[in-house]
Design a protein around this motif. Structure first.
Motif, mmCIF file in Angstrom:
data_model
loop_
_atom_site.group_PDB
_atom_site.id
_atom_site.type_symbol
_atom_site.label_atom_id
_atom_site.label_comp_id
_atom_site.label_asym_id
_atom_site.label_seq_id
_atom_site.Cartn_x
_atom_site.Cartn_y
_atom_site.Cartn_z
ATOM 1 N N GLN A 56 73.549 140.595 -17.548
ATOM 2 C CA GLN A 56 72.853 140.330 -18.806
ATOM 3 C C GLN A 56 73.279 138.980 -19.390
ATOM 4 O O GLN A 56 72.442 138.239 -19.911
ATOM 5 N N LEU A 57 74.552 138.665 -19.295
ATOM 6 C CA LEU A 57 75.026 137.365 -19.764
ATOM 7 C C LEU A 57 74.443 136.247 -18.902
ATOM 8 O O LEU A 57 73.945 135.238 -19.423
ATOM 9 N N ALA A 58 74.476 136.426 -17.595
ATOM 10 C CA ALA A 58 73.945 135.410 -16.680
ATOM 11 C C ALA A 58 72.447 135.203 -16.885
ATOM 12 O O ALA A 58 71.942 134.090 -16.712
ATOM 13 N N LYS A 59 71.746 136.254 -17.252
ATOM 14 C CA LYS A 59 70.295 136.179 -17.467
ATOM 15 C C LYS A 59 69.952 135.155 -18.551
ATOM 16 O O LYS A 59 68.908 134.503 -18.498
ATOM 17 N N GLN A 60 70.858 134.978 -19.496
ATOM 18 C CA GLN A 60 70.635 134.012 -20.582
ATOM 19 C C GLN A 60 70.582 132.570 -20.067
ATOM 20 O O GLN A 60 70.054 131.690 -20.739
ATOM 21 N N PHE A 61 71.146 132.335 -18.880
ATOM 22 C CA PHE A 61 71.216 130.983 -18.329
ATOM 23 C C PHE A 61 70.149 130.691 -17.276
ATOM 24 O O PHE A 61 70.135 129.591 -16.716
ATOM 25 N N LEU A 62 69.280 131.663 -17.000
ATOM 26 C CA LEU A 62 68.192 131.410 -16.052
ATOM 27 C C LEU A 62 67.251 130.365 -16.639
ATOM 28 O O LEU A 62 66.879 130.444 -17.807
ATOM 29 N N LYS A 63 66.860 129.405 -15.819
ATOM 30 C CA LYS A 63 65.988 128.326 -16.291
ATOM 31 C C LYS A 63 64.518 128.686 -16.164
ATOM 32 O O LYS A 63 63.674 128.096 -16.814
ATOM 33 N N LYS A 64 64.225 129.648 -15.269
ATOM 34 C CA LYS A 64 62.843 130.061 -15.048
ATOM 35 C C LYS A 64 62.693 131.524 -15.440
ATOM 36 O O LYS A 64 63.684 132.218 -15.704
ATOM 37 N N ASP A 65 61.463 131.973 -15.425
ATOM 38 C CA ASP A 65 61.192 133.386 -15.640
ATOM 39 C C ASP A 65 61.891 134.176 -14.533
ATOM 40 O O ASP A 65 61.874 133.749 -13.370
ATOM 41 N N PRO A 66 62.522 135.318 -14.853
ATOM 42 C CA PRO A 66 63.228 136.090 -13.826
ATOM 43 C C PRO A 66 62.383 136.409 -12.590
ATOM 44 O O PRO A 66 62.894 136.447 -11.473
ATOM 45 N N LYS A 67 61.086 136.591 -12.758
ATOM 46 C CA LYS A 67 60.217 136.916 -11.617
ATOM 47 C C LYS A 67 59.979 135.714 -10.705
ATOM 48 O O LYS A 67 59.471 135.863 -9.604
ATOM 49 N N ALA A 68 60.366 134.522 -11.158
ATOM 50 C CA ALA A 68 60.164 133.317 -10.358
ATOM 51 C C ALA A 68 61.259 133.136 -9.297
ATOM 52 O O ALA A 68 61.128 132.301 -8.414
ATOM 53 N N TYR A 69 62.317 133.903 -9.393
ATOM 54 C CA TYR A 69 63.425 133.797 -8.439
ATOM 55 C C TYR A 69 63.216 134.764 -7.275
ATOM 56 O O TYR A 69 62.499 135.749 -7.393
ATOM 57 N N ILE A 70 63.901 134.488 -6.175
ATOM 58 C CA ILE A 70 63.867 135.388 -5.024
ATOM 59 C C ILE A 70 64.404 136.742 -5.486
ATOM 60 O O ILE A 70 65.494 136.817 -6.065
ATOM 61 N N PRO A 71 63.639 137.816 -5.244
ATOM 62 C CA PRO A 71 64.087 139.136 -5.700
ATOM 63 C C PRO A 71 65.037 139.817 -4.713
ATOM 64 O O PRO A 71 64.913 139.663 -3.501
ATOM 65 N N GLU A 72 65.980 140.526 -5.259
ATOM 66 C CA GLU A 72 66.864 141.391 -4.474
ATOM 67 C C GLU A 72 66.465 142.826 -4.795
ATOM 68 O O GLU A 72 66.225 143.164 -5.958
ATOM 69 N N ASP A 73 66.392 143.667 -3.782
ATOM 70 C CA ASP A 73 65.969 145.050 -3.962
ATOM 71 C C ASP A 73 66.938 145.805 -4.869
ATOM 72 O O ASP A 73 68.142 145.852 -4.607
ATOM 73 N N TRP A 74 66.401 146.427 -5.912
ATOM 74 C CA TRP A 74 67.215 147.136 -6.896
ATOM 75 C C TRP A 74 67.971 148.299 -6.255
ATOM 76 O O TRP A 74 69.163 148.475 -6.495
ATOM 77 N N GLU A 75 67.269 149.088 -5.436
ATOM 78 C CA GLU A 75 67.909 150.247 -4.793
ATOM 79 C C GLU A 75 69.073 149.803 -3.903
ATOM 80 O O GLU A 75 70.149 150.394 -3.917
ATOM 81 N N GLN A 76 68.852 148.739 -3.145
ATOM 82 C CA GLN A 76 69.904 148.224 -2.272
ATOM 83 C C GLN A 76 71.092 147.731 -3.094
ATOM 84 O O GLN A 76 72.245 147.964 -2.741
ATOM 85 N N GLN A 77 70.811 147.066 -4.204
ATOM 86 C CA GLN A 77 71.894 146.560 -5.045
ATOM 87 C C GLN A 77 72.672 147.704 -5.702
ATOM 88 O O GLN A 77 73.878 147.589 -5.915
ATOM 89 N N GLN A 78 71.990 148.791 -6.020
ATOM 90 C CA GLN A 78 72.682 149.965 -6.562
ATOM 91 C C GLN A 78 73.640 150.532 -5.512
ATOM 92 O O GLN A 78 74.770 150.902 -5.833
ATOM 93 N N PHE A 79 73.183 150.605 -4.286
ATOM 94 C CA PHE A 79 74.035 151.083 -3.187
ATOM 95 C C PHE A 79 75.259 150.167 -3.047
ATOM 96 O O PHE A 79 76.401 150.647 -2.975
#
Length: 141
Positions: A56-79
């Motif tokens: 959440q802190l890092a999200k404040q420093f994104l320069k683009k819309d979050p959807k503009a970045y390469i996505p990482e799978d949420w389920e995989q990241q939870q694992f």
């Protein structure tokens, strides 16, 4: 259908991985095991409440819309986060109990996995894939 896939922007995942690596290294250098609580409690919060303070802190420093970045799978990241939180918890408790060798083993595991992921190979993803393959092969026999 593709719009329903949950994902996390890659820079947020990388930030979380760097925090794990740096917290572990700082713990080794300083001997202050409490530093492990930074990624441990953040990861636990992400798993239990869906709110990872580091991301959440890092999200404040994104320069683009979050959807503009390469996505990482949420389920995989939870694992992956479950593995990281487990290793960090065992490492932290081990250091507190004076079982330093066990503390080093588990913090080395999580630090190496996070650093290798930063470099581009996700050990947790490999384990998750193998687990899914194993479950699939078991289901067809």
């Amino acid at each position: 259908m593709a719009d329903n896939i949950r994902s996390i922007p890659r820079p947020l995942v990388k930030t979380n991985q760097w925090v794990i690596v740096l917290s572990v290294v700082l713990t080794w250098v300083s001997g202050i095991e409490w530093l492990l609580l930074i990624p441990l409690l953040s990861g636990l919060s992400g798993l239990l409440f869906g709110f990872n303070p580091i991301m959440q802190l890092a999200k404040q420093f994104l320069k683009k819309d979050p959807k503009a970045y390469i996505p990482e799978d949420w389920e995989q990241q939870q694992f992956n986060q479950k593995i990281a939180v487990s290793c960090l918890a065992i490492g932290f408790i081990s250091f507190l109990a004076g079982w330093n060798m066990l503390g080093y083993i588990f913090t080395i595991l999580v630090a190496v996995a996070a650093f290798v992921a930063i470099l581009g190979f996700c050990i947790g993803c490999f384990i998750h894939y193998q687990w899914k393959q194993y479950k699939y092969r078991r289901s067809i026999h």
